[in-house]
Design a protein around this motif. Structure first.
Motif, PDB file in Angstrom:
ATOM      1  N   LEU A  33       2.659  29.345   5.420  1.00 55.28           N
ATOM      2  CA  LEU A  33       3.377  30.502   5.970  1.00 55.28           C
ATOM      3  C   LEU A  33       4.760  30.655   5.363  1.00 55.28           C
ATOM      4  CD1 LEU A  33       2.478  30.355   9.783  1.00 55.28           C
ATOM      5  CD2 LEU A  33       1.594  31.953   8.059  1.00 55.28           C
ATOM      6  N   THR A  34       5.379  29.549   4.953  1.00 51.94           N
ATOM      7  CA  THR A  34       6.725  29.629   4.376  1.00 51.94           C
ATOM      8  C   THR A  34       6.706  29.865   2.870  1.00 51.94           C
ATOM      9  OG1 THR A  34       6.781  27.213   4.193  1.00 51.94           O
ATOM     10  CG2 THR A  34       7.726  28.183   6.182  1.00 51.94           C
ATOM     11  N   ALA A  35       5.585  29.573   2.223  1.00 48.87           N
ATOM     12  CA  ALA A  35       5.496  29.803   0.775  1.00 48.87           C
ATOM     13  C   ALA A  35       5.488  31.300   0.490  1.00 48.87           C
ATOM     14  CB  ALA A  35       4.238  29.161   0.220  1.00 48.87           C
ATOM     15  N   PRO A  36       6.179  31.747  -0.542  1.00 55.25           N
ATOM     16  CA  PRO A  36       6.169  33.172  -0.890  1.00 55.25           C
ATOM     17  C   PRO A  36       4.760  33.661  -1.206  1.00 55.25           C
ATOM     18  CG  PRO A  36       7.917  32.011  -2.051  1.00 55.25           C
ATOM     19  CD  PRO A  36       7.067  30.959  -1.414  1.00 55.25           C
ATOM     20  N   ILE A  37       4.521  34.921  -0.941  1.00 53.39           N
ATOM     21  CA  ILE A  37       3.233  35.533  -1.286  1.00 53.39           C
ATOM     22  C   ILE A  37       2.996  35.384  -2.786  1.00 53.39           C
ATOM     23  CG2 ILE A  37       2.037  37.753  -1.493  1.00 53.39           C
ATOM     24  CD1 ILE A  37       3.211  38.535   1.186  1.00 53.39           C
ATOM     25  N   GLY A  38       1.803  34.937  -3.131  1.00 54.53           N
ATOM     26  CA  GLY A  38       1.457  34.741  -4.530  1.00 54.53           C
ATOM     27  C   GLY A  38       1.630  33.304  -5.004  1.00 54.53           C
ATOM     28  N   THR A  39       2.138  32.426  -4.140  1.00 48.74           N
ATOM     29  CA  THR A  39       2.377  31.031  -4.527  1.00 48.74           C
ATOM     30  C   THR A  39       1.085  30.338  -4.949  1.00 48.74           C
ATOM     31  OG1 THR A  39       4.304  30.785  -3.087  1.00 48.74           O
ATOM     32  CG2 THR A  39       3.110  28.761  -3.664  1.00 48.74           C
ATOM     33  N   ARG A  40       1.163  29.548  -6.008  1.00 47.21           N
ATOM     34  CA  ARG A  40       0.083  28.655  -6.424  1.00 47.21           C
ATOM     35  C   ARG A  40       0.549  27.225  -6.219  1.00 47.21           C
ATOM     36  NH1 ARG A  40      -4.808  30.778  -7.182  1.00 47.21           N
ATOM     37  NH2 ARG A  40      -5.284  29.167  -8.728  1.00 47.21           N
ATOM     38  N   GLN A  41      -0.328  26.355  -5.761  1.00 48.63           N
ATOM     39  CA  GLN A  41       0.039  24.960  -5.536  1.00 48.63           C
ATOM     40  C   GLN A  41      -0.805  24.046  -6.414  1.00 48.63           C
ATOM     41  OE1 GLN A  41      -1.083  23.424  -1.610  1.00 48.63           O
ATOM     42  NE2 GLN A  41      -2.449  25.188  -1.317  1.00 48.63           N
ATOM     43  N   GLN A  42      -0.267  22.894  -6.735  1.00 47.05           N
ATOM     44  CA  GLN A  42      -0.957  21.918  -7.563  1.00 47.05           C
ATOM     45  C   GLN A  42      -1.969  21.157  -6.719  1.00 47.05           C
ATOM     46  OE1 GLN A  42      -0.034  21.592 -10.887  1.00 47.05           O
ATOM     47  NE2 GLN A  42      -1.717  20.163 -11.313  1.00 47.05           N
ATOM     48  N   VAL A  43      -3.231  21.156  -7.161  1.00 46.59           N
ATOM     49  CA  VAL A  43      -4.297  20.389  -6.507  1.00 46.59           C
ATOM     50  C   VAL A  43      -5.052  19.674  -7.616  1.00 46.59           C
ATOM     51  CG1 VAL A  43      -6.349  20.441  -5.059  1.00 46.59           C
ATOM     52  CG2 VAL A  43      -4.481  22.055  -4.628  1.00 46.59           C
ATOM     53  N   GLY A  44      -4.969  18.338  -7.658  1.00 46.71           N
ATOM     54  CA  GLY A  44      -5.544  17.620  -8.779  1.00 46.71           C
ATOM     55  C   GLY A  44      -4.836  18.020 -10.053  1.00 46.71           C
ATOM     56  N   THR A  45      -5.625  18.352 -11.066  1.00 43.90           N
ATOM     57  CA  THR A  45      -5.018  18.800 -12.324  1.00 43.90           C
ATOM     58  C   THR A  45      -4.935  20.313 -12.419  1.00 43.90           C
ATOM     59  OG1 THR A  45      -7.153  18.832 -13.476  1.00 43.90           O
ATOM     60  CG2 THR A  45      -5.907  16.760 -13.516  1.00 43.90           C
ATOM     61  N   GLY A  46      -5.403  21.001 -11.384  1.00 45.08           N
ATOM     62  CA  GLY A  46      -5.398  22.459 -11.393  1.00 45.08           C
ATOM     63  C   GLY A  46      -4.474  23.032 -10.338  1.00 45.08           C
ATOM     64  N   THR A  47      -4.570  24.338 -10.163  1.00 45.32           N
ATOM     65  CA  THR A  47      -3.772  25.007  -9.134  1.00 45.32           C
ATOM     66  C   THR A  47      -4.697  25.802  -8.217  1.00 45.32           C
ATOM     67  OG1 THR A  47      -3.408  27.006 -10.475  1.00 45.32           O
ATOM     68  CG2 THR A  47      -1.783  25.217 -10.675  1.00 45.32           C
ATOM     69  N   ALA A  48      -4.183  26.102  -7.029  1.00 44.39           N
ATOM     70  CA  ALA A  48      -4.957  26.831  -6.032  1.00 44.39           C
ATOM     71  C   ALA A  48      -4.013  27.709  -5.218  1.00 44.39           C
ATOM     72  CB  ALA A  48      -5.683  25.854  -5.112  1.00 44.39           C
ATOM     73  N   THR A  49      -4.579  28.661  -4.499  1.00 42.50           N
ATOM     74  CA  THR A  49      -3.783  29.542  -3.645  1.00 42.50           C
ATOM     75  C   THR A  49      -2.956  28.706  -2.671  1.00 42.50           C
ATOM     76  OG1 THR A  49      -5.450  31.275  -3.774  1.00 42.50           O
ATOM     77  CG2 THR A  49      -3.902  31.396  -1.935  1.00 42.50           C
ATOM     78  N   GLY A  50      -1.671  29.058  -2.528  1.00 48.73           N
ATOM     79  CA  GLY A  50      -0.772  28.247  -1.715  1.00 48.73           C
ATOM     80  C   GLY A  50      -0.047  29.022  -0.628  1.00 48.73           C
ATOM     81  N   TRP A  51      -0.623  30.136  -0.177  1.00 41.91           N
ATOM     82  CA  TRP A  51       0.058  30.903   0.875  1.00 41.91           C
ATOM     83  C   TRP A  51      -0.971  31.582   1.779  1.00 41.91           C
ATOM     84  CZ3 TRP A  51      -0.488  36.314   1.230  1.00 41.91           C
ATOM     85  CH2 TRP A  51      -1.123  36.924   0.143  1.00 41.91           C
TER      86      TRP A  51
END
Length: 442
Positions: free
Chosen positions: A223-241
């Motif tokens: 909820l606090t991450a800006p809209i469109g944030t990507r987060q690191q999961v393993g060696t890739g990225t994923a939706t973070g918001w």
């Protein structure tokens, strides 16, 4: 001397005494009525004002706001009342219906980033899902087996655990291994989705309270991450918001204010949805999610059943026809095989809201109005646009709406998926085939 005579007291007749008593009683009753009338009239005035002024938030498409208001006026506290009248039921899907993005995904990514998924007993990944294929079990054992003893959390948030995180995320998110092998097999496409179920099953070994704590941490981050944030999961990225839809929270609040019994039905894990539903004013008792069985207070890798499916069979979750079963079971207290069947109108929800083919059955069961958030899902949009009984309304997504689909929905050919995965035409209740539909609400 002779005393003066004292005049005798003249007593009223019995009839006069009765008339006086009656008059006094009438006066007292009148005063009591007047004393009661003022607050009663004020209560009635307030009730009328409340009924006349509920206003849904702006941002609805077309006449959807007016249609929803009509629903509230007709079926809510301002509608006709009669003794013993049951509260009208409204049921919402959760992910991408009340919120933008998926709270199950958000929790899975948090579990991976924070090393909260446990190595299965004996290192045998087939114990986590009866639908997991041998190639998937082998891939998971190879990537994760050396990292932790059975029952211990895997270090998927560390560099040495990145390959394990990648394999888990691939199986969960794509239903395939990193090399492309099918990860699941042998499931009923109308009662379960093994990837969704697998998330709940991977929570084995934790208590429901601990999972709620994990979900709360993920909720705060998303909820606090800006809209469109990507987060690191393993060696890739994923939706973070994730964001709540203001319009849906407002609709839920107004329905509850009008006397509706509002429920959430979701194919995300029960403890996770409980945490998120609080932000829309829904308590845990009104949440239906994927429910694990427990042993000694901790979650197991097996799931609670519904209808004719017993606990531990792991073949039915709140998914398509499974949502009907769980709603009938939990909301309307229907037991046994009948829970999987269409109930009489008086024992069904009057309103339902969803966004995906996973919601199509419980939406069809709604007797008064069905709200569809358009995510371009074939069967759902075929039925919504066909609108054969005039009770479907479609709204674009409230945040980042999808563009218009350029080709018609394949309703007459492949819009429906059968129990074994075979595609076919979408049919109305009378068996007629729905013609292909054009996307018009976007």
């Amino acid at each position: 001397p002779t005393p003066r005579s004292v005049p005798a007291v003249t007593r009223p007749s019995t009839a006069r005494r009765l008339r006086a008593a009656a008059a006094a009683a009438t006066t007292a009753a009148t005063l009591a009525t007047l004393a009661m009338t003022a607050p009663a009239a004020e209560a009635a005035r307030r009730s009328a004002a409340h009924c006349a002024t509920p206003r849904l938030a702006a941002g609805w498409y077309g006449d959807n706001q007016a249609r929803l208001q009509q629903l509230i006026d007709r079926h809510g506290g301002c509608g006709p009342h009669r003794p013993g009248r049951a509260r009208p039921v409204a049921v919402f899907d959760w992910d991408n219906t009340v919120v933008k993005n998926d709270v199950g995904d958000a929790t899975m990514f948090w579990l991976l980033r924070n090393g909260r998924i446990r190595q299965p007993g004996g290192g045998d990944w087939t114990t986590t899902s009866r639908h997991l294929t041998p190639p998937a079990a082998h891939a998971l054992a190879t990537a994760c087996g050396p990292l932790a003893r059975p029952g211990a959390p895997l270090p998927t948030g560390t560099p040495e655990g990145a390959a394990c995180a990648d394999e888990l995320n691939a199986v969960y998110g794509t239903a395939a291994t990193r090399t492309g092998a099918a990860a699941f097999a042998g499931w009923d496409r109308r009662t379960t989705e093994p990837g969704y179920a697998w998330l709940a099953q991977l929570m084995q070994g934790w208590t429901a309270s601990e999972i709620r704590g994990f979900a709360a941490a993920a909720r705060t981050e998303n909820l606090t991450a800006p809209i469109g944030t990507r987060q690191q999961v393993g060696t890739g990225t994923a939706t973070g918001w994730v964001r709540y839809y203001d319009q849906q929270r407002d609709l839920i609040a107004n329905l509850r204010r009008a006397g509706f019994d509002v429920w959430i039905s979701s194919a995300s894990p029960q403890p996770v949805v409980e945490v998120w539903a609080q932000g829309a004013g829904i308590d845990a008792r009104h949440v239906i999610g994927i429910r694990n069985t427990t042993r000694d207070g901790t979650l197991t890798a097996h799931l609670q059943g519904c209808g004719s499916v017993p606990d531990g069979a792991d073949t039915l979750i709140p998914y398509i026809d499974g949502k009907r079963c769980w709603i009938n079971k939990e909301v309307f207290r229907v037991r046994g095989r009948a829970a999987g069947e269409v109930q009489p109108a008086a024992r069904r929800q009057v309103f339902a809201a969803g966004d995906s083919d996973t919601d199509v059955t419980f939406l069809r069961d709604a007797t008064a109005l069905r709200l569809v958030v358009n995510r371009n899902k074939n069967e759902l949009m075929c039925r919504a646009y066909d609108n054969s009984d005039g009770r479907w309304i479609v709204n674009p997504m409230f945040i980042e709406p999808k563009p218009r689909r350029t080709s018609p929905y394949p309703c007459s050919t492949t819009g429906h998926t059968d129990h074994d995965g075979t595609p076919g035409p979408v049919r109305r209740d009378d068996g007629g085939v729905i013609p292909d539909q054009t996307d018009t609400v976007y």
